[in-house]
Structures are given as structure tokens and as C-alpha cells.
Design a protein around this motif. Sequence first.
Motif, PDB file in Angstrom:
ATOM      1  N   GLY A 171       0.846  -1.184   0.000  1.00 41.31           N
ATOM      2  CA  GLY A 171       0.000   0.000   0.000  1.00 41.31           C
ATOM      3  C   GLY A 171       0.884   1.238   0.000  1.00 41.31           C
ATOM      4  N   SER A 172       0.363   2.355  -0.493  1.00 39.32           N
ATOM      5  CA  SER A 172       1.198   3.542  -0.649  1.00 39.32           C
ATOM      6  C   SER A 172       1.750   4.063   0.670  1.00 39.32           C
ATOM      7  CB  SER A 172       0.412   4.647  -1.363  1.00 39.32           C
ATOM      8  OG  SER A 172      -0.754   4.991  -0.636  1.00 39.32           O
ATOM      9  N   THR A 173       0.946   4.069   1.724  1.00 35.32           N
ATOM     10  CA  THR A 173       1.423   4.564   3.013  1.00 35.32           C
ATOM     11  C   THR A 173       2.452   3.611   3.614  1.00 35.32           C
ATOM     12  OG1 THR A 173      -0.702   5.666   3.430  1.00 35.32           O
ATOM     13  CG2 THR A 173       0.732   5.278   5.321  1.00 35.32           C
ATOM     14  N   GLU A 174       2.175   2.301   3.541  1.00 37.38           N
ATOM     15  CA  GLU A 174       3.128   1.314   4.039  1.00 37.38           C
ATOM     16  C   GLU A 174       4.446   1.404   3.270  1.00 37.38           C
ATOM     17  OE1 GLU A 174       3.706  -3.547   4.445  1.00 37.38           O
ATOM     18  OE2 GLU A 174       1.943  -2.715   3.436  1.00 37.38           O
ATOM     19  N   MET A 175       4.351   1.580   1.956  1.00 37.75           N
ATOM     20  CA  MET A 175       5.538   1.696   1.121  1.00 37.75           C
ATOM     21  C   MET A 175       6.398   2.880   1.557  1.00 37.75           C
ATOM     22  SD  MET A 175       5.747   2.400  -2.990  1.00 37.75           S
ATOM     23  CE  MET A 175       4.210   1.511  -3.203  1.00 37.75           C
ATOM     24  N   TYR A 176       5.748   4.010   1.740  1.00 35.66           N
ATOM     25  CA  TYR A 176       6.456   5.227   2.142  1.00 35.66           C
ATOM     26  C   TYR A 176       7.178   5.012   3.475  1.00 35.66           C
ATOM     27  CZ  TYR A 176       7.091  10.021   3.810  1.00 35.66           C
ATOM     28  OH  TYR A 176       7.624  11.188   4.325  1.00 35.66           O
ATOM     29  N   ARG A 177       6.455   4.515   4.455  1.00 38.76           N
ATOM     30  CA  ARG A 177       7.037   4.346   5.786  1.00 38.76           C
ATOM     31  C   ARG A 177       8.159   3.310   5.785  1.00 38.76           C
ATOM     32  NH1 ARG A 177       1.234   4.209   9.031  1.00 38.76           N
ATOM     33  NH2 ARG A 177       0.849   6.474   9.002  1.00 38.76           N
ATOM     34  N   ARG A 178       7.949   2.197   5.087  1.00 39.34           N
ATOM     35  CA  ARG A 178       8.968   1.146   5.072  1.00 39.34           C
ATOM     36  C   ARG A 178      10.240   1.631   4.382  1.00 39.34           C
ATOM     37  NH1 ARG A 178       7.934  -4.963   2.941  1.00 39.34           N
ATOM     38  NH2 ARG A 178       6.448  -4.858   4.650  1.00 39.34           N
ATOM     39  N   PHE A 179      10.061   2.286   3.247  1.00 43.76           N
ATOM     40  CA  PHE A 179      11.220   2.751   2.500  1.00 43.76           C
ATOM     41  C   PHE A 179      12.018   3.772   3.313  1.00 43.76           C
ATOM     42  CE2 PHE A 179      13.007   5.921  -0.502  1.00 43.76           C
ATOM     43  CZ  PHE A 179      13.967   5.112  -1.094  1.00 43.76           C
ATOM     44  N   THR A 214      12.044   4.194   6.628  1.00 47.03           N
ATOM     45  CA  THR A 214      12.629   3.537   7.804  1.00 47.03           C
ATOM     46  C   THR A 214      13.857   2.730   7.430  1.00 47.03           C
ATOM     47  OG1 THR A 214      10.467   3.424   8.908  1.00 47.03           O
ATOM     48  CG2 THR A 214      12.187   1.915   9.681  1.00 47.03           C
ATOM     49  N   GLU A 215      13.753   1.933   6.384  1.00 51.16           N
ATOM     50  CA  GLU A 215      14.879   1.096   5.959  1.00 51.16           C
ATOM     51  C   GLU A 215      16.060   1.937   5.487  1.00 51.16           C
ATOM     52  OE1 GLU A 215      12.256  -2.788   4.473  1.00 51.16           O
ATOM     53  OE2 GLU A 215      12.909  -1.266   3.032  1.00 51.16           O
ATOM     54  N   THR A 216      15.774   2.985   4.735  1.00 50.93           N
ATOM     55  CA  THR A 216      16.851   3.821   4.210  1.00 50.93           C
ATOM     56  C   THR A 216      17.596   4.520   5.338  1.00 50.93           C
ATOM     57  OG1 THR A 216      15.638   4.186   2.140  1.00 50.93           O
ATOM     58  CG2 THR A 216      17.404   5.733   2.660  1.00 50.93           C
ATOM     59  N   ARG A 217      16.863   5.080   6.283  1.00 48.88           N
ATOM     60  CA  ARG A 217      17.498   5.777   7.399  1.00 48.88           C
ATOM     61  C   ARG A 217      18.271   4.830   8.298  1.00 48.88           C
ATOM     62  NH1 ARG A 217      12.523   9.993   8.826  1.00 48.88           N
ATOM     63  NH2 ARG A 217      13.081  11.549   7.214  1.00 48.88           N
ATOM     64  N   ALA A 218      17.831   3.578   8.358  1.00 48.76           N
ATOM     65  CA  ALA A 218      18.530   2.583   9.175  1.00 48.76           C
ATOM     66  C   ALA A 218      19.658   1.900   8.411  1.00 48.76           C
ATOM     67  CB  ALA A 218      17.534   1.540   9.679  1.00 48.76           C
TER      68      ALA A 218
END
Length: 358
Positions: A77-85, A87-91
Motif C-alpha cells: 500500500g502507498s502509506t506502508e511503502m512510504y514508511r517502510r522505504f 525507515t529502511e533507508t534511514r537505518a
Amino acid sequence: MARIFMIAVLAATFTATAVVAQRPASYPRSYDQLISDARAERQVRIYGNADRAELLPVVAAFRKRYPGITVLYADLGSTEMYRRFVTETRAKKMSADLVWSSAMDLQVKLINDGFAQGYASPEKPALPPVSVWKNMGFGVTAEPIGIVYNKRLVPTGQVPRTHAALETWLRKNARALTGRVTTFDPARSNVGYLYLSEDLAITRDTRSLLEAIAATKPVLSRTSEPMLRGVAEGRQAIAYNVIGSYAVERARTDPRIGVAFLQDYTIVTSRIAFIAREAAHPAAAKLFLDFLLSREGQSLLAKRSLWPVRTDVAARRLPSSQARPIRVGPQLLVNLDRVKRQRFLRDWTAILATGAQQ
């Protein structure tokens, strides 16, 4: 989280018979090195919210042209995609190489916040100027937003053809339509908020239309699927601001529903793709993006429900006088302003409350 991701990805891993990779005829010779780099990377990771079934022919053709590159696709989903991407990138964790979403404003925000890298795609000259921003964000599709209706409950002769006609029809039949109208809930759906914001930007008459919708005590949805299903099953008579590509595809196999694009104007939205700044497989991501934007890739999308952005591809499209494409660019960031969004949702809540009292 990682386990769920791997299940989603492995389910979308495709294979193809190995053939010799060839540079498209119109591409520069330097593209040979990009192909070589991509084959060394061996894979491309994509986060997207287009149905996997829509991409099967595209991926098969891509792998035929560029054998040895595995496509890993996570349908989110668009919101899940945004948050996951984010979070993963910053980590500093493995994430998507290519992010492709219908949430245009969120995509532009990610680009503006520095999560994308620039790329001068050789396909750019063939794209409409409104579909490319800063050589980072590329609109891949041109999908109209329309209305969906139940053919038994709304005879063809009664189907509204303009926004003004829709408002008149809703007011005239408000009692019969109580609980029988459905649309996105802008408080829970980013795209629903985007579409209504665009409606309001196009004409001030939108508020009056929203009041007419509210008077029917509408069923509000977070996604397109419940709206399409509700209309098909006759629980709702009509749905407003539905993603037309999904609706047209559904109507091909479901004779119970009809689709109309309002003639005074129809919003046209696009699924924006960008290459991640920290992409682990940047060369493969560039290859896949170029293929999506190529005539071959666009033609394959056109055969499914994803209307292509290119105008030199045979496909159904709306007259220019009717289409109101949402430009890929920084103006979309205005919709994400917290004060603006809060004001909009307060007005929306007030409109709904007034409608509930009627």
C-alpha cells in the motif's frame, strides 16, 4: 518485517530463457556499460502498488531483453511503502532500488527530501513534460479518475456526464441514495485526499458537490476495491473518484458495473517512479525504469489496466480538452502541509456532519 518482505518478494520472482541482451537501437553506445553493470548486479528490488498481475508481461519481456537480472517486486500500500522505504533507508538497511507509487504527493516528498537520485533517461524526450520532474520523478502512467455505477440501479440514460449533472442527480435522488453512494475517505486515504484537493483546485463548485454527496450519508473507503465490490453487488449505486484503470479492468469481466469519465473535466493521475539514492542495484533500476517508459513497456501496460503516459503508444485516452493531468512536481507538496490538511479535513468533517443531519 524482513520475513514478510522476503515472502512478498519471492512470490514475485520471475525467470526467463537466457538470450543475448541488446541495447535498444535509439540508445547511446554508453548504454552497453549500463547493461553490463546491471547484469553484474543480478537483480532489481522494486516497491510498488500496481497489482503483480499487471506487471507479469512487463517483467517477462524485461527479462527476455536483459537475461540474468531477477526482478523482486513487493506489492505494498502507498502509506506502508512510504514508511517502510524511509525507515529502511534511514537505518541503512536493504530497501528498494526503484520506488513506484500512485501516491503522487508522497513520491514528490521523498524526492524533495533527498531520497532519489537523478537519471537522464534516454526515454525522457518521448514523455509529456508534465510527467517528469528534475530527472528524478517519472510519471509512468496516465490513469483517469472516474465514476463507477451499478447498471441495474443507474440506467444508462441517467448516468451523470458532468460534475454539475452529478450534483443535480444526487440532490434529486438524495433519499433513495441514502447509504448507496461511496467514495474515498480523505482522512484515511492519501489518494482520496489528493483527488478531492485537485477537484477543489479546479473549481469552487466542488464544495457544493461534496455537500450533495454528504447528504446521501456516503460509505467511505480507504481503497478502490471495496467501492468496486459494493457497486457490483448493488449495495451502492455509484462510486465517485475511483481510479479509472482499475474500474475499466473490472468492468471487462463484470457486466454489472459501468464506468464513466465526466466530460467537463477528468483528473488524470500518474504512478511516479524514482531510483533510490541509496539503491544497491542502481544500474538494474535504471534499466527497468527505461523499460517501463519505453514503447514496448508502455504498450504492455496498455494491454492491461495501467494506461500509458506516452502518447505514441496505441491506447485508450481522453481528449485533451477533458483530461486534467496532475503535474509531477513540487506543487504536490502543498497537499502535505499539515495546516492545510487539517483545515481541509475539518471542512470535510463539517460537510459530512451537515449531511448527516439532513
